[in-house]
Design a protein around this motif. Structure first.
Motif, PDB file in Angstrom:
ATOM      1  N   ALA A 525       5.263  -3.434  -6.347  1.00  0.00           N
ATOM      2  CA  ALA A 525       6.393  -4.278  -6.749  1.00  0.00           C
ATOM      3  C   ALA A 525       5.872  -5.434  -7.579  1.00  0.00           C
ATOM      4  N   VAL A 526       6.569  -5.726  -8.662  1.00  0.00           N
ATOM      5  CA  VAL A 526       6.211  -6.919  -9.445  1.00  0.00           C
ATOM      6  C   VAL A 526       6.513  -8.162  -8.605  1.00  0.00           C
ATOM      7  N   THR A 527       7.680  -8.196  -7.959  1.00  0.00           N
ATOM      8  CA  THR A 527       8.039  -9.235  -6.986  1.00  0.00           C
ATOM      9  C   THR A 527       8.562  -8.512  -5.755  1.00  0.00           C
ATOM     10  N   SER A 528       7.941  -8.750  -4.637  1.00  0.00           N
ATOM     11  CA  SER A 528       8.291  -7.965  -3.446  1.00  0.00           C
ATOM     12  C   SER A 528       9.322  -8.652  -2.548  1.00  0.00           C
ATOM     13  N   ALA A 556       7.743   7.245 -17.053  1.00  0.00           N
ATOM     14  CA  ALA A 556       7.827   8.067 -15.849  1.00  0.00           C
ATOM     15  C   ALA A 556       9.279   8.069 -15.356  1.00  0.00           C
ATOM     16  N   THR A 557       9.537   8.885 -14.351  1.00  0.00           N
ATOM     17  CA  THR A 557      10.857   8.900 -13.705  1.00  0.00           C
ATOM     18  C   THR A 557      10.721   8.171 -12.380  1.00  0.00           C
ATOM     19  N   ILE A 558      11.378   7.011 -12.266  1.00  0.00           N
ATOM     20  CA  ILE A 558      11.295   6.204 -11.045  1.00  0.00           C
ATOM     21  C   ILE A 558      12.718   6.014 -10.519  1.00  0.00           C
ATOM     22  N   THR A 559      12.940   6.467  -9.288  1.00  0.00           N
ATOM     23  CA  THR A 559      14.246   6.325  -8.640  1.00  0.00           C
ATOM     24  C   THR A 559      14.100   5.399  -7.427  1.00  0.00           C
ATOM     25  N   TYR A 560      15.219   4.815  -7.039  1.00  0.00           N
ATOM     26  CA  TYR A 560      15.200   3.915  -5.892  1.00  0.00           C
ATOM     27  C   TYR A 560      16.441   4.177  -5.044  1.00  0.00           C
ATOM     28  N   ASN A 561      16.319   3.792  -3.788  1.00  0.00           N
ATOM     29  CA  ASN A 561      17.497   3.690  -2.903  1.00  0.00           C
ATOM     30  C   ASN A 561      17.292   2.487  -2.011  1.00  0.00           C
ATOM     31  N   SER A 562      18.350   2.056  -1.356  1.00  0.00           N
ATOM     32  CA  SER A 562      18.304   0.814  -0.582  1.00  0.00           C
ATOM     33  C   SER A 562      18.945   1.017   0.783  1.00  0.00           C
ATOM     34  N   THR A 563      18.754   0.009   1.611  1.00  0.00           N
ATOM     35  CA  THR A 563      19.347   0.071   2.943  1.00  0.00           C
ATOM     36  C   THR A 563      20.826  -0.252   2.928  1.00  0.00           C
ATOM     37  N   ASP A 591      18.949  -9.179   5.822  1.00  0.00           N
ATOM     38  CA  ASP A 591      17.805  -8.598   5.121  1.00  0.00           C
ATOM     39  C   ASP A 591      18.129  -7.183   4.659  1.00  0.00           C
ATOM     40  N   TYR A 592      17.689  -6.879   3.412  1.00  0.00           N
ATOM     41  CA  TYR A 592      17.893  -5.562   2.819  1.00  0.00           C
ATOM     42  C   TYR A 592      16.567  -5.112   2.199  1.00  0.00           C
ATOM     43  N   TYR A 593      16.400  -3.782   2.088  1.00  0.00           N
ATOM     44  CA  TYR A 593      15.128  -3.252   1.595  1.00  0.00           C
ATOM     45  C   TYR A 593      15.374  -2.145   0.565  1.00  0.00           C
ATOM     46  N   PHE A 594      14.425  -2.047  -0.388  1.00  0.00           N
ATOM     47  CA  PHE A 594      14.469  -1.021  -1.441  1.00  0.00           C
ATOM     48  C   PHE A 594      13.237  -0.128  -1.314  1.00  0.00           C
ATOM     49  N   SER A 595      13.490   1.201  -1.410  1.00  0.00           N
ATOM     50  CA  SER A 595      12.408   2.193  -1.416  1.00  0.00           C
ATOM     51  C   SER A 595      12.415   2.927  -2.762  1.00  0.00           C
ATOM     52  N   PHE A 596      11.235   3.462  -3.170  1.00  0.00           N
ATOM     53  CA  PHE A 596      11.082   3.997  -4.526  1.00  0.00           C
ATOM     54  C   PHE A 596      10.317   5.313  -4.511  1.00  0.00           C
ATOM     55  N   ASN A 597      10.637   6.157  -5.526  1.00  0.00           N
ATOM     56  CA  ASN A 597       9.839   7.357  -5.798  1.00  0.00           C
ATOM     57  C   ASN A 597       9.492   7.369  -7.291  1.00  0.00           C
ATOM     58  N   ALA A 598       8.200   7.551  -7.607  1.00  0.00           N
ATOM     59  CA  ALA A 598       7.734   7.577  -9.002  1.00  0.00           C
ATOM     60  C   ALA A 598       7.077   8.916  -9.267  1.00  0.00           C
ATOM     61  N   GLN A 606       4.365   9.289  -6.204  1.00  0.00           N
ATOM     62  CA  GLN A 606       4.292   8.138  -5.299  1.00  0.00           C
ATOM     63  C   GLN A 606       5.668   7.865  -4.691  1.00  0.00           C
ATOM     64  N   THR A 607       5.681   7.650  -3.363  1.00  0.00           N
ATOM     65  CA  THR A 607       6.890   7.226  -2.646  1.00  0.00           C
ATOM     66  C   THR A 607       6.543   5.997  -1.823  1.00  0.00           C
ATOM     67  N   SER A 608       7.266   4.914  -2.025  1.00  0.00           N
ATOM     68  CA  SER A 608       7.014   3.663  -1.297  1.00  0.00           C
ATOM     69  C   SER A 608       8.291   3.263  -0.558  1.00  0.00           C
ATOM     70  N   ILE A 609       8.179   3.108   0.775  1.00  0.00           N
ATOM     71  CA  ILE A 609       9.312   2.757   1.624  1.00  0.00           C
ATOM     72  C   ILE A 609       9.336   1.238   1.804  1.00  0.00           C
TER      73      ILE A 609
END
Length: 843
Positions: A525-528, A556-563, A591-598, A606-609
């Motif tokens: 994350a650039v800013t986490s 690249a193809t980068i997708t995200y989803n959130s809580t 609090d909310y969170y974002f997860s990503f797949n690249a 790469q998948t980051s939760i």
């Protein structure tokens, strides 16, 4: 075959025959036929007798009275007019039917040229002792020249011609004469003369009447006798030869006769005659031992071969081939065929080819396939022949197929100590390629090499190597390590090539292998962490990098989803950074969170939760602080109030937490109503004894409200001080010590300051003695002159103002007292001697 007519060549005048070789052709054989050859003015008798008489050719015979005649050689001492002579002597005997002949015999193996003139000339002189030899010559006597032609088979033709009448001859005079009864020149057909023959030419003098009675003697001299004819010789009779005028050409090559007739012959030359642009002329010269002028007609037949090489479709010399994995090699070449006009006979086209080539197409310049009409197209033949009957000038396209000599190639990846067939690699993997070459028709395969070229995914060269081929056709290339800096991601192509010769190759092999290189990746994350209000815009960013190369991964193809059920695909910003705008309008506090797949081809997925944390705040805090600088005294305390409020509502926020970066001890008192009292210690401030300004940050935070920081300015004044001394002006004598008693005191309270620092500037020695009220400074005037001096004293301590004091010291002479000596009433002295009076000075 080229055909060149060289007619009417006067080889006596060195006229040459020539042939022309077209550009890119080579003459290999020249066949020469002489169709006519003429020898003009061939000298078959040329007797000047300068070297005596050739008795093999000259003979003499006499009938009747042989004593009347003598034949001999006259050698003129003057060096010319050597001659043969016939001498007649009057001996008183009978002259009747006495004849003498001087005969010259010569074979003439020629065929005459019909109705061409012949020439017979001679010089004669009569030397008479008496005029009766010419005047009294009896009628019916014979003074002649005769010709006898003897032919094969035994037949002859004879003719005699009367010479100049003796009565017309002047004594001792040379005459250049021709035959008196024979027209000069003469045509042999008029007299039945023909060739070939053995020819006898004779001079005869004879007397018929016995009443001839001359006086003395007669010498008849003959000189410069010549017989010239026009004939057709055999080539060997005149030793006809041919020379190639090229520097390295064959010289003096003899002709062979055609025995069927005269003037016909042939010669064959083998060599190399090259063409050039516009055609190259090659000349040939003739030579013979003929005594006449040789004119000949000749035909030159040149067997020539085109030196033109095949070309590719782009016009480069050679052939082009196409070969793929598991296919035969297809060879394509273009053969320009040009038929020069002089080479239109017996024309055919040969194309050399390897015996394992099978020609499948032969397209003429009109694109008609003549494969069924050519010869030698199949396997086992080394020459392709296009017959004369189907040849067209222009460019022919020849297509052939041949084996692909690389039968197998395998790609290996090293796994521990073992090599395993594989085509997927990553950084630091090791690979190797082995190939097998067919050995059929390759006698020296161990002397050949195979080449390997590996290309990056962008088509540029990654690796190249040449490797030897074993006698059994095996090739093993070197081990290759895929380093991070030399192996980019993507699909690589490895091409293995083999050919039999570096130049003029005719057997080739090709095999292509594809393999893929993957790289490790990293997603950050650039800013986490974000703290936002609901409805505030939110821009989230991640960075996707190649961790093997530490470079960004673009597009690249980068997708995200959130809580909170938000999802999507991120856009590319550049330098490996991807972004997406998030709508926070519907979010409540918390609090909310974002997860990503690249993902991208050839990179590790790469998948980051819960990579990015979003906190939604109620409203941000505001901090009310004094907006002007706060004054304070050193070594004291500064107190002020701050309020914590909501930045939107302006209402006091309770239970916030305050902190500050003040460097000295401080206290924070929460009044439980949003107001806080802060008490800052100024102990040991300011540090330099002058006014100092400080900027202090105040931070307030509260859960779900975030935090806020504000700043205040504080001006800290030092405590005002003075220096008290017992005397600021004092007097002293030289070498005297002056005591100055000093204390450093708060100006406002009058309290003496203890343990302060001081410094003294004095022109001589000094000493400091601690005192309960301060210090005692002892100023020494030793080594000083009579003058006024200043001592400068500085006193300082953190939190207090720095104070200065000057002491004036006036240095004077030492006081003395003179005591009068009692000399009583008088002092006696002797005249002329010194008297001493002593004075003692005391302090």
């Amino acid at each position: 075959t080229g055909h060149f007519l060289n007619y009417g060549l006067n080889i006596t005048n060195n006229e040459n025959a020539s042939i022309i070789i077209p550009n890119e052709w080579e003459g290999e054989e020249v066949l020469i036929n002489t169709t006519n050859i003429y020898e003009y003015n061939g000298v078959f008798m040329n007797e000047s007798f300068d070297n005596g008489i050739d008795y093999n050719k000259w003979t003499n015979s006499t009938t009747g009275n042989p004593n009347k005649f003598t034949v001999g050689y006259y050698n003129n001492t003057s060096g010319y007019d050597d001659s043969i002579y016939m001498q007649l002597d009057e001996d008183g005997g009978n002259w009747q039917n006495t004849y003498s002949i001087i005969n010259y015999s010569v074979p003439i193996p020629r065929k005459k040229i019909p109705y061409q003139n012949w020439y017979f000339t001679y010089s004669v002189k009569w030397e008479m002792s008496d005029d009766s030899w010419r005047v009294a010559y009896p009628p019916g006597s014979k003074y002649v020249v005769g010709f006898v032609f003897s032919f094969a088979g035994g037949s002859t033709v004879s003719r005699e011609f009367n010479l100049v009448r003796p009565v017309d001859i002047v004594n001792n005079t040379w005459y250049t004469e021709t035959l008196s009864e024979l027209i000069f020149p003469f045509t042999p057909e008029f007299y039945g003369f023909d060739l070939p023959a053995n020819v006898s030419i004779y001079f005869s003098y004879g007397v018929k009447d016995s009443a001839f009675n001359p006086v003395g003697s007669l010498k008849i001299f003959y000189d410069n006798i010549s017989f010239l004819i026009q004939s057709i010789p055999r080539l060997t009779d005149i030793n006809l030869t041919l020379s190639d005028n090229d520097v390295s050409g064959l010289k003096d090559q003899p002709f062979t006769d055609y025995l069927t007739d005269f003037g016909l012959g042939y010669l064959s030359l083998d060599g190399s005659w090259l063409g050039s642009s516009g055609g190259e002329t090659h000349e040939f010269s003739f030579s013979s031992n003929s005594t006449g002028i040789i004119i000949l007609d000749s035909e030159f037949f040149v067997n020539a071969t085109s030196l033109t090489e095949t070309t590719t479709n782009l016009g480069f010399t050679g052939s082009e081939f196409l070969v793929q994995n598991g296919t035969k090699t297809t060879w394509t070449m273009y053969a320009p065929i040009s038929i020069p006009g002089t080479y239109s006979d017996n024309f055919y086209f040969n194309l050399s080819k390897p015996i394992n080539w099978n020609v499948t197409q032969a397209l003429n310049p009109y694109e008609a396939d003549k494969i069924n009409e050519i010869l030698g197209a199949g396997y086992g033949n080394s020459t392709l022949v296009i017959p004369e009957g189907i040849i067209n000038s222009g460019v022919w396209k020849i297509v052939a197929e041949a084996p692909n000599y690389i039968s197998e190639s395998n790609l290996y990846k090293k796994n521990g100590i073992n090599w395993e067939i594989n085509n997927i690699f990553k950084n630091l993997d090791k690979l190797k390629i082995n190939s097998t070459i067919l050995t059929e028709f390759i006698p020296n395969i161990a002397q050949t090499k195979a080449s390997l070229e590996i290309f990056y995914p962008n088509g540029t060269l990654f690796y190249a190597e040449n490797a030897s081929v074993s006698a059994s056709g095996e090739v093993e290339f070197s081990e290759i390590v895929l380093g991070a800096n030399n192996a980019s991601v993507g699909k690589y192509i490895a091409n293995i090539k083999w050919n039999d010769f570096d130049s003029n190759m005719s057997q080739v092999g090709f095999y292509s292998i594809e393999f893929t290189v993957f790289h490790q990746s990293n997603l950050t994350a650039v800013t986490s962490y974000f703290e936002e209000l609901a409805g505030d815009p939110l821009l989230i960013k991640v960075k996707f990098v190649d961790s093997d190369l530490n470079t960004s991964i673009p597009f690249a193809t980068i997708t995200y989803n959130s809580t909170f059920a938000s999802f999507g695909t991120m856009a590319y910003q550049g330098l490996g950074v991807y972004f997406s705008e998030i709508d926070t309008n519907s979010l409540g506090l918390g609090d909310y969170y974002f997860s990503f797949n690249a993902s991208k081809s050839y990179y590790q997925n790469q998948t980051s939760i819960n990579l990015i944390h979003l906190k939604i705040l109620g409203q941000p805090l505001a901090l009310e602080v004094p907006n002007t600088a706060i004054d304070g005294i050193g070594n004291d305390y500064i107190s002020f109030h701050v309020n914590v409020t909501g930045s939107i509502s302006g209402v006091m926020i309770l239970n916030a937490t305050l902190s500050t970066n003040w460097q000295n001890p401080y206290t924070v008192k929460d009044h439980d109503n949003g107001t806080f009292t802060l008490n800052f210690s100024t102990w040991n401030l300011p540090t330099q004894g002058i006014i100092e300004t400080y900027t202090v940050s105040i931070n307030a935070n509260k859960t779900n409200y975030g935090e806020v920081t504000s700043f205040i300015a504080m001006i800290i004044y030092p405590i005002q001080t003075i220096i008290n001394v017992n005397s600021s002006v004092t007097y002293a004598q030289i070498n005297e010590i002056v005591d100055i008693k000093l204390n450093y005191t708060s100006e406002e309270s009058g309290l003496k300051i203890q343990e302060f620092n001081y410094s003294i500037v004095w022109s001589s020695l000094f000493n400091v003695i601690p005192d309960d009220d301060g210090i005692i400074i002892q100023l020494n005037t030793i080594n000083l002159s009579i003058d006024t001096y200043t001592a400068i004293i500085k006193a300082e301590k953190v939190g207090y103002e720095t104070a200065f004091k000057t002491i004036t010291v006036i240095v004077d002479y030492i006081d003395i007292e003179i005591t009068t000596i009692n000399f009583q009433d008088s002092v006696e002295t002797i005249t002329g001697k010194p008297s001493v009076i002593a004075i003692k000075l005391t302090e």
